[in-house]
Design a protein around this motif. Structure first.
Motif, PDB file in Angstrom:
ATOM      1  N   PRO A   1       0.848  -1.195   0.000  1.00 44.28           N
ATOM      2  CA  PRO A   1       0.000   0.000   0.000  1.00 44.28           C
ATOM      3  C   PRO A   1       0.883   1.244   0.000  1.00 44.28           C
ATOM      4  CG  PRO A   1      -0.036  -1.074   2.161  1.00 44.28           C
ATOM      5  CD  PRO A   1       0.813  -1.919   1.265  1.00 44.28           C
ATOM      6  N   LEU A   2       0.588   2.152  -0.917  1.00 46.22           N
ATOM      7  CA  LEU A   2       1.427   3.345  -1.071  1.00 46.22           C
ATOM      8  C   LEU A   2       0.746   4.562  -0.461  1.00 46.22           C
ATOM      9  CD1 LEU A   2       2.584   2.571  -4.698  1.00 46.22           C
ATOM     10  CD2 LEU A   2       3.865   2.241  -2.574  1.00 46.22           C
ATOM     11  N   ARG A   3       1.545   5.410   0.120  1.00 46.58           N
ATOM     12  CA  ARG A   3       1.043   6.602   0.809  1.00 46.58           C
ATOM     13  C   ARG A   3       0.622   7.657  -0.205  1.00 46.58           C
ATOM     14  NH1 ARG A   3       2.916   6.470   6.278  1.00 46.58           N
ATOM     15  NH2 ARG A   3       4.499   4.861   6.553  1.00 46.58           N
ATOM     16  N   THR A   4      -0.693   7.820  -0.356  1.00 48.17           N
ATOM     17  CA  THR A   4      -1.220   8.844  -1.262  1.00 48.17           C
ATOM     18  C   THR A   4      -2.506   9.408  -0.679  1.00 48.17           C
ATOM     19  OG1 THR A   4      -2.523   7.230  -2.503  1.00 48.17           O
ATOM     20  CG2 THR A   4      -0.325   7.712  -3.351  1.00 48.17           C
ATOM     21  N   GLY A   5      -2.867  10.568  -1.147  1.00 48.74           N
ATOM     22  CA  GLY A   5      -4.165  11.156  -0.813  1.00 48.74           C
ATOM     23  C   GLY A   5      -4.338  11.541   0.638  1.00 48.74           C
ATOM     24  N   ALA A   6      -5.561  11.937   0.929  1.00 50.79           N
ATOM     25  CA  ALA A   6      -5.911  12.437   2.257  1.00 50.79           C
ATOM     26  C   ALA A   6      -5.775  11.368   3.337  1.00 50.79           C
ATOM     27  CB  ALA A   6      -7.336  12.989   2.245  1.00 50.79           C
ATOM     28  N   LEU A   7      -5.943  10.107   2.961  1.00 50.67           N
ATOM     29  CA  LEU A   7      -5.868   9.026   3.948  1.00 50.67           C
ATOM     30  C   LEU A   7      -4.463   8.418   4.046  1.00 50.67           C
ATOM     31  CD1 LEU A   7      -9.294   7.299   3.251  1.00 50.67           C
ATOM     32  CD2 LEU A   7      -8.693   8.850   5.111  1.00 50.67           C
ATOM     33  N   ILE A   8      -3.496   9.049   3.420  1.00 50.17           N
ATOM     34  CA  ILE A   8      -2.076   8.667   3.428  1.00 50.17           C
ATOM     35  C   ILE A   8      -1.816   7.169   3.274  1.00 50.17           C
ATOM     36  CG2 ILE A   8      -1.251  10.734   4.617  1.00 50.17           C
ATOM     37  CD1 ILE A   8      -1.090   8.953   7.194  1.00 50.17           C
ATOM     38  N   GLY A   9      -2.635   6.502   2.487  1.00 48.36           N
ATOM     39  CA  GLY A   9      -2.421   5.096   2.195  1.00 48.36           C
ATOM     40  C   GLY A   9      -3.233   4.129   3.032  1.00 48.36           C
ATOM     41  N   LEU A  10      -3.918   4.613   4.047  1.00 52.08           N
ATOM     42  CA  LEU A  10      -4.708   3.705   4.883  1.00 52.08           C
ATOM     43  C   LEU A  10      -5.854   3.072   4.100  1.00 52.08           C
ATOM     44  CD1 LEU A  10      -4.774   5.661   8.260  1.00 52.08           C
ATOM     45  CD2 LEU A  10      -3.339   3.727   7.609  1.00 52.08           C
ATOM     46  N   ASP A  11      -6.376   3.788   3.105  1.00 51.36           N
ATOM     47  CA  ASP A  11      -7.418   3.214   2.255  1.00 51.36           C
ATOM     48  C   ASP A  11      -6.855   2.046   1.444  1.00 51.36           C
ATOM     49  OD1 ASP A  11      -5.807   5.110   0.952  1.00 51.36           O
ATOM     50  OD2 ASP A  11      -7.367   5.683  -0.458  1.00 51.36           O
ATOM     51  N   ALA A  12      -5.652   2.207   0.927  1.00 49.20           N
ATOM     52  CA  ALA A  12      -5.002   1.137   0.160  1.00 49.20           C
ATOM     53  C   ALA A  12      -4.706  -0.059   1.054  1.00 49.20           C
ATOM     54  CB  ALA A  12      -3.722   1.650  -0.490  1.00 49.20           C
ATOM     55  N   LEU A  13      -4.221   0.210   2.253  1.00 50.09           N
ATOM     56  CA  LEU A  13      -3.925  -0.860   3.205  1.00 50.09           C
ATOM     57  C   LEU A  13      -5.189  -1.668   3.500  1.00 50.09           C
ATOM     58  CD1 LEU A  13      -1.950  -2.207   5.242  1.00 50.09           C
ATOM     59  CD2 LEU A  13      -2.687  -0.493   6.889  1.00 50.09           C
ATOM     60  N   THR A  14      -6.277  -0.979   3.764  1.00 53.30           N
ATOM     61  CA  THR A  14      -7.535  -1.657   4.053  1.00 53.30           C
ATOM     62  C   THR A  14      -8.009  -2.461   2.847  1.00 53.30           C
ATOM     63  OG1 THR A  14      -8.151   0.045   5.635  1.00 53.30           O
ATOM     64  CG2 THR A  14      -9.921  -1.333   4.785  1.00 53.30           C
ATOM     65  N   MET A  15      -7.946  -1.870   1.671  1.00 53.55           N
ATOM     66  CA  MET A  15      -8.405  -2.561   0.471  1.00 53.55           C
ATOM     67  C   MET A  15      -7.635  -3.864   0.258  1.00 53.55           C
ATOM     68  SD  MET A  15      -8.567  -1.198  -3.454  1.00 53.55           S
ATOM     69  CE  MET A  15      -9.970  -0.140  -3.162  1.00 53.55           C
ATOM     70  N   MET A  16      -6.331  -3.820   0.463  1.00 55.22           N
ATOM     71  CA  MET A  16      -5.495  -5.006   0.223  1.00 55.22           C
ATOM     72  C   MET A  16      -5.708  -6.097   1.268  1.00 55.22           C
ATOM     73  SD  MET A  16      -1.990  -3.206  -1.048  1.00 55.22           S
ATOM     74  CE  MET A  16      -2.080  -1.835  -2.187  1.00 55.22           C
ATOM     75  N   THR A  17      -5.966  -5.697   2.492  1.00 53.32           N
ATOM     76  CA  THR A  17      -6.128  -6.704   3.549  1.00 53.32           C
ATOM     77  C   THR A  17      -7.538  -7.256   3.637  1.00 53.32           C
ATOM     78  OG1 THR A  17      -6.569  -5.019   5.239  1.00 53.32           O
ATOM     79  CG2 THR A  17      -4.280  -5.745   4.969  1.00 53.32           C
ATOM     80  N   GLU A  18      -8.494  -6.615   3.001  1.00 50.12           N
ATOM     81  CA  GLU A  18      -9.889  -7.033   3.098  1.00 50.12           C
ATOM     82  C   GLU A  18     -10.410  -7.663   1.810  1.00 50.12           C
ATOM     83  OE1 GLU A  18     -11.709  -7.140   5.829  1.00 50.12           O
ATOM     84  OE2 GLU A  18     -10.081  -6.274   6.995  1.00 50.12           O
ATOM     85  N   MET A  19      -9.560  -8.384   1.111  1.00 53.28           N
ATOM     86  CA  MET A  19      -9.989  -9.050  -0.123  1.00 53.28           C
ATOM     87  C   MET A  19     -10.928 -10.208   0.207  1.00 53.28           C
ATOM     88  SD  MET A  19      -8.725  -7.357  -2.615  1.00 53.28           S
ATOM     89  CE  MET A  19      -9.152  -8.506  -3.917  1.00 53.28           C
TER      90      MET A  19
END
Length: 158
Positions: free
Chosen positions: A90-108
Motif C-alpha cells: 500500500p502506497l502513501r497517497t491522498g488524504a488518507l495517506i495510504g490507509l485506504d489502500a492498506l484496508t483494500m489489500m487486507t480485506e480481499m
C-alpha cells in the motif's frame, strides 16, 4: 516479460517508482531475477489484462504489486486472476495517506488473498517474496538465514 524473471514488480503510476524500486534492490541483493513495470489499472485495463495473462506462462512465481489512491486496486485485480502469491504494497497517497489502500489489500474476498506489508514497505515485500521462493530453494533459504542473522546483529548493535 523476461523469461527468467521469478518475481514481477508492478505499480500503478510512474510516481511510485522510487518506493517500488526498493523491492528490486533487495531482490538483486539475493540474486533473484525480476522484472519491473508500471501499468495503470484504470487507464490501461487491456494492457494490464494482457500482462496478467502472461505471468504464469512466463515462469513468474511471485508478484509484488504496489498501489495507492486510484491504483490501490492493482494487487487485488492481479490476485483475482492468478494462482501465484501476490504481495501488496500500500502506497502513501491522498488524504488518507495510504490507509485506504492498506484496508483494500487486507480485506480481499475469500479465495483472493493479497499478502500485504506495511505502508510503502517494498523492501519487506521483497523479503517475503524471497522467503516464498526459498521454500523450494535451499540456496535462497541459506541466504535468507544469513540476512536475518545480520539484521538481528545490527539491531542488537553487534
Amino acid at each position: 516479460m523476461p523469461q527468467e524473471a521469478r518475481v514481477a514488480v508492478i505499480y500503478g503510476s510512474p510516481t511510485d517508482h522510487d518506493v517500488m524500486a526498493q523491492a528490486g534492490g533487495l531482490l538483486e541483493r539475493f540474486g533473484v531475477p525480476y522484472e519491473s513495470t508500471f501499468i495503470s489499472p484504470h487507464r490501461s485495463p487491456r494492457t494490464l489484462a494482457d500482462w496478467i495473462a502472461e505471468l504464469e506462462p512466463s515462469g513468474v512465481e511471485v508478484v509484488i504489486a504496489g498501489g495507492g489512491g486510484q491504483t490501490a486496486s492493482l494487487p487485488g485485480i492481479i490476485a483475482a486472476h492468478v494462482t501465484m502469491p501476490v504481495i501488496g504494497v500500500p502506497l502513501r497517497t491522498g488524504a488518507l495517506i495510504g490507509l485506504d489502500a492498506l484496508t483494500m489489500m487486507t480485506e480481499m474476498s475469500t479465495g483472493v488473498p493479497v499478502a500485504t506489508v506495511g505502508l510503502g514497505n517494498a523492501k519487506n515485500a521483497a523479503v517475503l517474496a524471497v522467503q516464498i521462493l526459498a521454500v523450494g530453494d535451499p540456496v535462497l533459504r541459506a541466504q535468507m538465514a544469513t540476512f536475518k542473522d545480520a539484521f538481528e546483529a545490527a539491531a542488537a548493535g553487534r
